[in-house]
Write a protein that holds these residues in place. Structure first.
Motif, PDB file in Angstrom:
ATOM      1  N   GLN A 149      27.766 -21.432  39.946  1.00 20.86           N
ATOM      2  CA  GLN A 149      27.589 -22.656  39.148  1.00 20.86           C
ATOM      3  C   GLN A 149      27.551 -22.329  37.653  1.00 20.86           C
ATOM      4  OE1 GLN A 149      25.498 -21.637  41.491  1.00 20.86           O
ATOM      5  NE2 GLN A 149      25.317 -23.214  43.078  1.00 20.86           N
ATOM      6  N   ARG A 150      28.028 -23.296  36.865  1.00 20.93           N
ATOM      7  CA  ARG A 150      28.009 -23.103  35.407  1.00 20.93           C
ATOM      8  C   ARG A 150      26.614 -23.316  34.850  1.00 20.93           C
ATOM      9  NH1 ARG A 150      32.249 -22.855  31.899  1.00 20.93           N
ATOM     10  NH2 ARG A 150      31.528 -21.931  29.963  1.00 20.93           N
ATOM     11  N   ILE A 151      25.849 -24.220  35.473  1.00 19.42           N
ATOM     12  CA  ILE A 151      24.468 -24.475  35.068  1.00 19.42           C
ATOM     13  C   ILE A 151      23.569 -23.944  36.168  1.00 19.42           C
ATOM     14  CG2 ILE A 151      22.761 -26.201  34.419  1.00 19.42           C
ATOM     15  CD1 ILE A 151      24.976 -25.957  32.411  1.00 19.42           C
ATOM     16  N   VAL A 152      22.667 -23.049  35.777  1.00 18.61           N
ATOM     17  CA  VAL A 152      21.749 -22.417  36.733  1.00 18.61           C
ATOM     18  C   VAL A 152      20.339 -22.815  36.352  1.00 18.61           C
ATOM     19  CG1 VAL A 152      20.884 -20.243  37.650  1.00 18.61           C
ATOM     20  CG2 VAL A 152      23.325 -20.505  37.136  1.00 18.61           C
ATOM     21  N   THR A 153      19.589 -23.296  37.350  1.00 21.35           N
ATOM     22  CA  THR A 153      18.195 -23.672  37.123  1.00 21.35           C
ATOM     23  C   THR A 153      17.302 -22.657  37.801  1.00 21.35           C
ATOM     24  OG1 THR A 153      18.775 -26.011  37.063  1.00 21.35           O
ATOM     25  CG2 THR A 153      16.460 -25.457  37.414  1.00 21.35           C
ATOM     26  N   ILE A 154      16.466 -22.021  37.001  1.00 24.05           N
ATOM     27  CA  ILE A 154      15.514 -21.039  37.514  1.00 24.05           C
ATOM     28  C   ILE A 154      14.131 -21.484  37.087  1.00 24.05           C
ATOM     29  CG2 ILE A 154      14.792 -18.639  37.516  1.00 24.05           C
ATOM     30  CD1 ILE A 154      17.638 -17.851  36.814  1.00 24.05           C
ATOM     31  N   GLY A 155      13.341 -21.883  38.066  1.00 21.38           N
ATOM     32  CA  GLY A 155      12.024 -22.440  37.745  1.00 21.38           C
ATOM     33  C   GLY A 155      12.205 -23.757  37.007  1.00 21.38           C
ATOM     34  N   SER A 156      11.641 -23.831  35.800  1.00 18.93           N
ATOM     35  CA  SER A 156      11.773 -25.033  34.984  1.00 18.93           C
ATOM     36  C   SER A 156      12.802 -24.870  33.873  1.00 18.93           C
ATOM     37  CB  SER A 156      10.413 -25.385  34.361  1.00 18.93           C
ATOM     38  OG  SER A 156       9.955 -24.297  33.544  1.00 18.93           O
ATOM     39  N   GLN A 157      13.483 -23.748  33.857  1.00 20.60           N
ATOM     40  CA  GLN A 157      14.453 -23.482  32.806  1.00 20.60           C
ATOM     41  C   GLN A 157      15.878 -23.666  33.327  1.00 20.60           C
ATOM     42  OE1 GLN A 157      12.756 -19.471  31.572  1.00 20.60           O
ATOM     43  NE2 GLN A 157      13.265 -20.311  29.541  1.00 20.60           N
ATOM     44  N   ARG A 158      16.728 -24.135  32.379  1.00 21.74           N
ATOM     45  CA  ARG A 158      18.136 -24.280  32.689  1.00 21.74           C
ATOM     46  C   ARG A 158      18.921 -23.300  31.821  1.00 21.74           C
ATOM     47  NH1 ARG A 158      20.203 -29.111  34.708  1.00 21.74           N
ATOM     48  NH2 ARG A 158      21.780 -29.179  33.050  1.00 21.74           N
ATOM     49  N   PHE A 159      19.930 -22.671  32.454  1.00 18.72           N
ATOM     50  CA  PHE A 159      20.720 -21.650  31.778  1.00 18.72           C
ATOM     51  C   PHE A 159      22.196 -21.965  31.933  1.00 18.72           C
ATOM     52  CE2 PHE A 159      16.780 -19.595  33.025  1.00 18.72           C
ATOM     53  CZ  PHE A 159      16.384 -18.900  31.894  1.00 18.72           C
ATOM     54  N   LEU A 160      22.964 -21.544  30.924  1.00 22.72           N
ATOM     55  CA  LEU A 160      24.422 -21.510  31.053  1.00 22.72           C
ATOM     56  C   LEU A 160      24.811 -20.136  31.586  1.00 22.72           C
ATOM     57  CD1 LEU A 160      25.618 -23.208  27.719  1.00 22.72           C
ATOM     58  CD2 LEU A 160      25.643 -24.170  30.016  1.00 22.72           C
ATOM     59  N   ALA A 161      25.540 -20.118  32.695  1.00 24.77           N
ATOM     60  CA  ALA A 161      25.840 -18.850  33.379  1.00 24.77           C
ATOM     61  C   ALA A 161      27.280 -18.431  33.136  1.00 24.77           C
ATOM     62  CB  ALA A 161      25.576 -18.991  34.875  1.00 24.77           C
ATOM     63  N   TYR A 162      27.447 -17.176  32.681  1.00 26.23           N
ATOM     64  CA  TYR A 162      28.773 -16.568  32.505  1.00 26.23           C
ATOM     65  C   TYR A 162      28.768 -15.248  33.312  1.00 26.23           C
ATOM     66  CZ  TYR A 162      29.584 -19.832  28.655  1.00 26.23           C
ATOM     67  OH  TYR A 162      29.748 -20.958  27.911  1.00 26.23           O
ATOM     68  N   ARG A 163      29.896 -14.945  33.932  1.00 27.77           N
ATOM     69  CA  ARG A 163      29.937 -13.769  34.825  1.00 27.77           C
ATOM     70  C   ARG A 163      31.200 -12.950  34.565  1.00 27.77           C
ATOM     71  NH1 ARG A 163      28.040 -14.350  41.048  1.00 27.77           N
ATOM     72  NH2 ARG A 163      28.030 -12.137  41.622  1.00 27.77           N
TER      73      ARG A 163
END
Length: 454
Positions: free
Chosen positions: A113-127
């Motif tokens: 996914q492009r948007i990753v939610t970990i706990g209460s934080q949202r991240f932009l994911a690049y791989r």
């Protein structure tokens, strides 16, 4: 359900404010400036988002170039250091896409996914995948770089905040200045409105012009000019009405006076026939005064009928003797010292209408006798073949408030006067193609009556 009723004063205040020039000026300005500020802030927000996304992409590409073919193991310590340095979160995966190391607490692989939610934080994911992963000592096949979305939002807000704050501060400054200018303009217009209402109510004396050179100032000057013209028109109408009423009154009184004067003249003539010759001079003066009164009455009857008496040409000498003989007893009765002086050239001149000249000069001399203790009357011939009568007295002079309208009808300094004497003098001067004016000279009042001769 009860309906709340506003007080009349409050309703009037709201109505006035809704229809105020301030609101009409401020409203469009504030709405336009606010819309422009919001539009600029939205555009800045969008541009800030694009710039932040481009910045993240650039940072990711730099991280990918650094770590894809690195020869040092990507263990927990290295990832922690790199994460702090690049302000990102890093996750490494093995060949089976299981998590090897992570700088963030995560239990399961986040997927693609492009948007990753970990706990209460949202991240932009690049791989990205590493180079020669099977030969690496750490067996890292891919690395995921997580960028905190809150930092991206902060960048967007920072990009939009400056133009928004600038726009709002500009709105406040412009609104304040516009409000002050509008208030001043409204005050001037309100003063103009009250002045126009006063003019409409008949007050033509006050002025409204504030000496401004703008449109409102010129409008105020125009209103003042209009008020002056209306004042003159009103005075003219008032004089015409007064003269009309005077003609009507004069007609009625003159009929009664003519009968009374005729009887008085007959009685004086009968008495003169019976008296001694010693009293002949005084009786002749009395008869002459009655004759003058009869002539005035005749003129009043003509004026009441709206007709002009026919001209009767006479020499100045004859008219001079007539004036002197009629006013000499008045001066003696009032104990006024009066001096008479006429040059021969003036006495030989011929006037177009002797009675008009006599009435005018008699009026001037009679006023001087009543005003001062010493009066001087001089008649002379001017260089342009006119006759000038100069009447000088040592009285207190003309009040300043009456000076401009002294020769207008019904303007007088005497409590019992009607204000018609000097207006008669002015009309006589115009009839005889001359002029009359006055001035103060060495504490004396001087009237100069100048007419043309035949």
């Amino acid at each position: 359900m009860a309906v709340t009723q506003l007080k009349p004063s409050l309703r009037l205040s709201i109505f006035s404010w809704n229809h105020s020039l301030r609101l009409r000026l401020l409203g469009p300005l504030i709405v336009t400036a606010l819309a422009a500020a919001i539009a600029v802030a939205a555009a800045s927000y969008w541009l800030g988002s694009r710039w932040a996304t481009a910045d993240i992409q650039t940072r990711f590409e730099a991280i990918e170039r650094t770590l894809a073919d690195s020869h040092y193991p990507l263990n927990a310590l290295v990832l922690e250091s790199l994460g702090e340095l690049t302000q990102t979160e890093l996750i490494t995966f093995d060949q089976s896409q299981r998590i090897q190391q992570s700088t963030v607490a995560i239990s399961e692989p986040p997927g693609d996914q492009r948007i990753v939610t970990i706990g209460s934080q949202r991240f932009l994911a690049y791989r990205f995948d590493t180079v020669a992963a099977p030969r690496r000592s750490d067996r890292v096949f891919s690395v995921m770089v997580l960028f905190d979305e809150a930092l991206l939002d902060a960048s967007r807000k920072r990009a939009a905040m400056l133009p928004l704050v600038t726009g709002l501060s500009t709105i406040v400054a412009l609104s304040t200045i516009t409000f002050l200018l509008a208030s001043r303009l409204v005050g001037r217009i309100g003063h103009l409105q009250r002045r126009v209402e006063a003019v409409a109510a008949g007050d033509f004396t006050a002025t409204v012009s504030d000496q401004g050179s703008d449109e409102v100032g010129r409008l105020g000057t125009a209103v003042d000019h209009m008020a002056t013209q209306l004042d003159q028109l009103w005075k003219r109408v008032h004089r015409q009405q007064s003269e009309k009423l005077l003609h009507q009154i004069a007609g009625g009184m003159a009929h009664q006076l003519r009968n009374s004067l005729t009887g008085a003249r007959l009685a004086v003539e009968l008495h003169a026939n019976e008296c001694d010759s010693a009293d002949e001079e005084s009786l002749q003066v009395a008869i002459r005064q009655i004759e003058l009164s009869e002539d005035y009455v005749r003129r009043l009857l003509l004026a009441a009928a709206g007709r002009q008496d026919r001209d009767r040409p006479m020499t100045v000498a004859v008219c001079w003797d007539d004036v002197r003989s009629s006013l000499k007893p008045v001066a003696e009765h009032l104990k006024t010292d009066i001096q008479w002086q006429i040059d021969q050239a003036a006495g030989e001149c011929r006037l177009a209408d002797g009675p008009s000249w006599v009435a005018a000069v008699s009026n001037l001399i009679h006023n001087a006798i009543q005003a001062g203790e010493h009066v001087r009357v001089a008649a002379s011939r001017t260089a342009d073949q006119q006759v000038c009568v100069r009447v000088t007295d040592d009285g207190p002079g003309i009040p300043a408030e009456l000076a401009a309208e002294l020769f207008e009808p019904f303007v007088t300094t005497k409590p019992e006067g009607m204000g018609l004497g000097l207006s008669v003098v002015k009309r006589a001067a115009e009839h005889l193609q001359g002029q009359v004016h006055w001035h103060r000279e060495n504490q004396h009042t001087v009237f100069e009556f100048t007419v043309s001769t035949q």
